[in-house]
Design a protein around this motif. Structure first.
Motif, mmCIF file in Angstrom:
data_model
loop_
_atom_site.group_PDB
_atom_site.id
_atom_site.type_symbol
_atom_site.label_atom_id
_atom_site.label_comp_id
_atom_site.label_asym_id
_atom_site.label_seq_id
_atom_site.Cartn_x
_atom_site.Cartn_y
_atom_site.Cartn_z
ATOM 1 N N ASP A 103 0.794 -1.240 0.000
ATOM 2 C CA ASP A 103 0.000 0.000 0.000
ATOM 3 C C ASP A 103 0.823 1.286 0.000
ATOM 4 O O ASP A 103 0.287 2.355 -0.262
ATOM 5 N N VAL A 128 0.128 1.236 -4.584
ATOM 6 C CA VAL A 128 -1.165 1.387 -5.254
ATOM 7 C C VAL A 128 -1.093 2.719 -6.001
ATOM 8 O O VAL A 128 -1.184 3.788 -5.396
ATOM 9 N N GLU A 130 -2.778 4.733 -8.021
ATOM 10 C CA GLU A 130 -3.756 5.816 -7.954
ATOM 11 C C GLU A 130 -3.841 6.411 -6.551
ATOM 12 O O GLU A 130 -4.179 7.583 -6.396
ATOM 13 N N TRP A 131 -3.525 5.642 -5.516
ATOM 14 C CA TRP A 131 -3.470 6.193 -4.175
ATOM 15 C C TRP A 131 -2.313 7.180 -4.058
ATOM 16 O O TRP A 131 -2.449 8.251 -3.461
ATOM 17 N N SER A 132 -1.170 6.832 -4.646
ATOM 18 C CA SER A 132 -0.005 7.713 -4.556
ATOM 19 C C SER A 132 -0.144 8.955 -5.430
ATOM 20 O O SER A 132 0.644 9.895 -5.290
ATOM 21 N N GLN A 134 -2.547 10.776 -4.899
ATOM 22 C CA GLN A 134 -3.051 11.633 -3.816
ATOM 23 C C GLN A 134 -4.154 12.596 -4.279
ATOM 24 O O GLN A 134 -4.162 13.775 -3.949
ATOM 25 N N GLN A 139 -5.747 10.316 1.117
ATOM 26 C CA GLN A 139 -4.509 9.833 0.517
ATOM 27 C C GLN A 139 -3.345 10.797 0.726
ATOM 28 O O GLN A 139 -2.189 10.379 0.819
ATOM 29 N N VAL A 143 -0.907 8.155 2.523
ATOM 30 C CA VAL A 143 -0.171 7.411 1.501
ATOM 31 C C VAL A 143 1.046 8.214 1.039
ATOM 32 O O VAL A 143 0.982 9.438 0.907
ATOM 33 N N THR A 165 -5.838 0.563 -8.263
ATOM 34 C CA THR A 165 -6.840 1.022 -7.299
ATOM 35 C C THR A 165 -7.156 0.004 -6.204
ATOM 36 O O THR A 165 -8.141 0.148 -5.492
ATOM 37 N N HIS A 166 -6.328 -1.036 -6.069
ATOM 38 C CA HIS A 166 -6.494 -2.039 -5.013
ATOM 39 C C HIS A 166 -7.792 -2.823 -5.180
ATOM 40 O O HIS A 166 -8.549 -3.028 -4.221
#
Length: 270
Positions: A103, A128, A130-132, A134, A139, A143, A165-166
């Motif tokens: 993650d 992940v 798309e999480w990074s 932000q 996020q 993240v 996107t997990h």
């Protein structure tokens, strides 16, 4: 009416989390008690962590003091820490141990990294993508962003993909899976300058992966695929041992001797 439905959904979700946590706690302690000492493994072991001091991540979060204790306990027992990629590539030796994080959460850099560097321990982080990016408020604080990940890579941390996107790849069709694989790899290459060849399956259990997803991931360019299970992992994947919020000294020692190698994380299903 909408507000009432929202409250019901939130309440149901909270009950599910409590039920899952309670069952995990019970299973971990029970297996630590009843599992006999197993013979030495023929290969090394890769530990799978998530956050280290971000309690909002529930059963995935290990407190910093406990994380330090686990590292020191493993060293006291004679384990040698190596890079996850070494165990993935060669199988490693029975007393080899590796550290990985899924993650790319902020506490990996702020809490875990100083402890690992103190002991000169290499580790891997699976992002992940798309999480990074932000894009969402949570996020931005929870993240790691690309500039932080870039510095970590420059310092020798191995970075891989944990999808875009997990998603649960056991529940989506192959075309959506391929989009996840391609987007994540493309984004990481654009942001960090390299296309990762290592991929960690989100959730990482046998039900979260299938042959079609495996073939699609490898076709995109992921040559090394990590699970989050040992003996019950999907075929062709690299085993990793999940470390949980509940793993005190007793459970951690049991984990290293293989008490949870046939255990899979339990999640609510409908």
């Amino acid at each position: 009416m909408k507000q009432a439905v929202k409250k019901l959904v939130q309440s149901t979700g909270l009950r599910r989390q409590h039920l899952e946590a309670a069952r995990m706690y019970g299973e971990r302690h029970a297996l630590a008690t009843v599992t006999p000492f197993r013979r030495s493994r023929e290969r090394g072991r890769i530990l799978c962590y998530h956050s280290v001091g971000q309690p909002e991540f529930g059963v995935n979060d290990v407190e910093p003091a406990r994380f330090r204790r686990q590292i020191e306990l493993a060293l006291e027992q004679g384990y040698r820490f190596v890079a996850p990629a070494e165990i993935a590539r060669t199988g490693g030796e029975p007393m080899d141990l590796a550290i990985s994080f899924d993650d790319a959460l902020t506490s990996v850099l702020t809490q875990a990294d100083p402890i690992l560097r103190e002991h000169s321990i290499p580790y891997s982080v699976f992002v992940v993508s798309e999480w990074s990016e932000q894009k969402l408020d949570w996020q931005k604080t929870a993240v790691l962003g690309w500039s932080e990940l870039e510095r970590m890579a420059a310092d020798g941390v191995e970075l891989g993909s944990h999808s875009a996107t997990h998603r649960d790849f056991g529940e989506i069709d192959v075309e959506r899976a391929k989009e996840e694989f391609e987007l994540s790899r493309k984004t990481i290459e654009q942001r960090l300058g390299f296309a990762p060849e290592a991929f960690a399956i989100p959730f990482g259990q046998s039900q979260n992966w299938n042959e079609a997803a495996d073939q699609a991931a490898r076709a995109v360019g992921y040559s090394t695929i990590y699970a989050q299970a040992e003996e019950t992992r999907p075929p062709g994947t690299i085993p990793r041992t999940f470390v949980t919020h509940f793993d005190d000294d007793r459970i951690f020692k049991a984990m290293l001797r293989g008490a949870y190698d046939r255990w899979e994380e339990w999640t609510w299903t409908y």
